[in-house]
Write a protein that holds these residues in place. Structure first.
Motif, PDB file in Angstrom:
ATOM      1  N   HIS A 153       0.865  -1.185   0.000  1.00 48.59           N
ATOM      2  CA  HIS A 153       0.000   0.000   0.000  1.00 48.59           C
ATOM      3  C   HIS A 153       0.898   1.231   0.000  1.00 48.59           C
ATOM      4  N   GLU A 154       0.425   2.264  -0.630  1.00 49.11           N
ATOM      5  CA  GLU A 154       1.182   3.509  -0.668  1.00 49.11           C
ATOM      6  C   GLU A 154       0.215   4.650  -0.372  1.00 49.11           C
ATOM      7  N   GLN A 155       0.644   5.556   0.490  1.00 48.46           N
ATOM      8  CA  GLN A 155      -0.227   6.693   0.828  1.00 48.46           C
ATOM      9  C   GLN A 155      -0.305   7.629  -0.376  1.00 48.46           C
ATOM     10  N   ASN A 156      -1.551   7.963  -0.727  1.00 50.76           N
ATOM     11  CA  ASN A 156      -1.783   8.851  -1.859  1.00 50.76           C
ATOM     12  C   ASN A 156      -3.153   9.478  -1.673  1.00 50.76           C
ATOM     13  N   ASP A 157      -3.175  10.805  -1.498  1.00 53.82           N
ATOM     14  CA  ASP A 157      -4.437  11.512  -1.285  1.00 53.82           C
ATOM     15  C   ASP A 157      -5.059  11.995  -2.590  1.00 53.82           C
ATOM     16  N   ASP A 158      -4.372  11.783  -3.723  1.00 52.11           N
ATOM     17  CA  ASP A 158      -4.863  12.259  -5.021  1.00 52.11           C
ATOM     18  C   ASP A 158      -5.911  11.321  -5.630  1.00 52.11           C
ATOM     19  N   VAL A 159      -5.951  10.083  -5.176  1.00 53.48           N
ATOM     20  CA  VAL A 159      -6.909   9.109  -5.722  1.00 53.48           C
ATOM     21  C   VAL A 159      -7.714   8.509  -4.577  1.00 53.48           C
ATOM     22  N   PRO A 160      -8.865   7.944  -4.887  1.00 55.15           N
ATOM     23  CA  PRO A 160      -9.667   7.325  -3.824  1.00 55.15           C
ATOM     24  C   PRO A 160      -8.924   6.163  -3.159  1.00 55.15           C
ATOM     25  N   ASP A 161      -9.338   5.864  -1.948  1.00 55.34           N
ATOM     26  CA  ASP A 161      -8.747   4.765  -1.185  1.00 55.34           C
ATOM     27  C   ASP A 161      -8.966   3.440  -1.938  1.00 55.34           C
ATOM     28  N   ASN A 162      -8.008   2.516  -1.829  1.00 52.39           N
ATOM     29  CA  ASN A 162      -8.063   1.191  -2.473  1.00 52.39           C
ATOM     30  C   ASN A 162      -8.143   1.276  -3.994  1.00 52.39           C
ATOM     31  N   THR A 163      -7.379   2.184  -4.568  1.00 51.14           N
ATOM     32  CA  THR A 163      -7.273   2.299  -6.017  1.00 51.14           C
ATOM     33  C   THR A 163      -5.870   1.862  -6.423  1.00 51.14           C
ATOM     34  N   VAL A 164      -5.782   1.136  -7.539  1.00 52.35           N
ATOM     35  CA  VAL A 164      -4.480   0.696  -8.042  1.00 52.35           C
ATOM     36  C   VAL A 164      -3.755   1.921  -8.597  1.00 52.35           C
ATOM     37  N   ILE A 165      -2.576   2.226  -8.033  1.00 52.18           N
ATOM     38  CA  ILE A 165      -1.833   3.396  -8.499  1.00 52.18           C
ATOM     39  C   ILE A 165      -0.612   3.017  -9.331  1.00 52.18           C
ATOM     40  N   ASN A 166      -0.173   1.774  -9.228  1.00 50.43           N
ATOM     41  CA  ASN A 166       0.976   1.350 -10.023  1.00 50.43           C
ATOM     42  C   ASN A 166       0.878  -0.157 -10.270  1.00 50.43           C
ATOM     43  N   VAL A 167       1.201  -0.585 -11.502  1.00 50.41           N
ATOM     44  CA  VAL A 167       1.191  -2.002 -11.854  1.00 50.41           C
ATOM     45  C   VAL A 167       2.634  -2.469 -11.966  1.00 50.41           C
ATOM     46  N   LEU A 168       3.012  -3.419 -11.114  1.00 49.05           N
ATOM     47  CA  LEU A 168       4.367  -3.957 -11.143  1.00 49.05           C
ATOM     48  C   LEU A 168       4.496  -5.094 -12.163  1.00 49.05           C
ATOM     49  N   GLN A 169       3.449  -5.876 -12.294  1.00 49.42           N
ATOM     50  CA  GLN A 169       3.421  -6.953 -13.278  1.00 49.42           C
ATOM     51  C   GLN A 169       1.988  -7.078 -13.783  1.00 49.42           C
ATOM     52  N   LYS A 170       1.825  -7.096 -15.109  1.00 46.36           N
ATOM     53  CA  LYS A 170       0.487  -7.142 -15.705  1.00 46.36           C
ATOM     54  C   LYS A 170      -0.156  -8.510 -15.470  1.00 46.36           C
ATOM     55  N   GLY A 171      -1.468  -8.478 -15.354  1.00 41.60           N
ATOM     56  CA  GLY A 171      -2.242  -9.711 -15.206  1.00 41.60           C
ATOM     57  C   GLY A 171      -2.947 -10.032 -16.510  1.00 41.60           C
ATOM     58  N   TYR A 172      -3.276 -11.309 -16.690  1.00 41.60           N
ATOM     59  CA  TYR A 172      -3.912 -11.746 -17.932  1.00 41.60           C
ATOM     60  C   TYR A 172      -5.031 -12.738 -17.650  1.00 41.60           C
ATOM     61  N   MET A 173      -6.030 -12.732 -18.551  1.00 37.85           N
ATOM     62  CA  MET A 173      -7.178 -13.639 -18.490  1.00 37.85           C
ATOM     63  C   MET A 173      -7.182 -14.490 -19.753  1.00 37.85           C
ATOM     64  N   LEU A 174      -7.610 -15.737 -19.636  1.00 39.53           N
ATOM     65  CA  LEU A 174      -7.881 -16.598 -20.783  1.00 39.53           C
ATOM     66  C   LEU A 174      -9.376 -16.832 -20.780  1.00 39.53           C
ATOM     67  N   HIS A 175     -10.061 -16.272 -21.773  1.00 34.52           N
ATOM     68  CA  HIS A 175     -11.529 -16.242 -21.815  1.00 34.52           C
ATOM     69  C   HIS A 175     -12.006 -15.576 -20.516  1.00 34.52           C
ATOM     70  N   ASP A 176     -12.661 -16.333 -19.656  1.00 34.91           N
ATOM     71  CA  ASP A 176     -13.138 -15.750 -18.399  1.00 34.91           C
ATOM     72  C   ASP A 176     -12.398 -16.322 -17.188  1.00 34.91           C
TER      73      ASP A 176
END
Length: 190
Positions: A153-176
């Motif tokens: 978690h990183e403190q950040n008052d510019d965005v709402p609480d529990n918002t992803v602010i940085n992606v370290l590794q992308k996620g992927y889906m196969l169909h659903d």
């Protein structure tokens, strides 16, 4: 009185008949009526057994149809996700290509190398799309534990609480189905 013996009837008993000019006695009439009642009872029992067997056949037929449908669904599901292992392994290749692109961007003399890596990366992503492998949207999205894995978690008052602010590794889906969750940093109010 002349009695003739006929061939066996359905229950295996020999039936005696009178000659055409001999009248039936009361004893013979009662015997014939008794035989007719026995025949009706036997027929009723056979009909009941036949109906039971018909019901069993119908039930078995319905069970078999359900089995066939279930197996077809399982086969379709298997076909849909048969390539999952391959794509999971290809994800690390895509990650390495993205790192190479990021590090080569700073080197001006390596422009051709950078262009080749970018084309390779684009080709792999096109291959992913053709097999319904999709990127998990993460950046600036509300944190969803079903698709995101919070690293910190990183403190950040510019965005709402529990918002992803940085992606370290992308996620992927196969169909659903989730192949890999996105590794993310999530905002926290101070």
């Amino acid at each position: 009185m002349v009695l003739k013996e006929n061939k066996n009837n359905a229950d295996g008993k020999a039936k005696k008949t009178d000659s055409p000019n001999t009248p039936e006695t009361d004893e013979q009439k009662n015997s014939d009526e008794g035989n007719n009642l026995e025949d009706k009872d036997d027929n009723k029992g056979v009909e009941d057994q036949l109906n039971e067997q018909k019901e069993k056949v119908l039930r078995l037929s319905a069970e078999f149809e359900n089995f066939k449908k279930r197996k077809q669904r399982e086969i379709d599901e298997f076909k849909k996700f048969a390539n999952e292992t391959i794509f999971r392994q290809l994800l690390s290749v895509v990650d390495n290509l993205e790192r190479a692109i990021g590090s080569a961007t700073n080197a001006v003399e390596e422009a051709s190398l950078l262009e080749g890596v970018k084309l390779t990366h684009k080709e792999i992503l096109t291959l992913f799309e053709s097999f319904n492998v999709k990127l998990v949207e993460a950046e600036n999205q509300p944190f969803d534990p079903n698709f995101h894995q919070a690293v910190t978690h990183e403190q950040n008052d510019d965005v709402p609480d529990n918002t992803v602010i940085n992606v370290l590794q992308k996620g992927y889906m196969l169909h659903d189905r989730l192949l890999r969750p996105a590794m993310v940093i999530v905002s926290k109010k101070s």
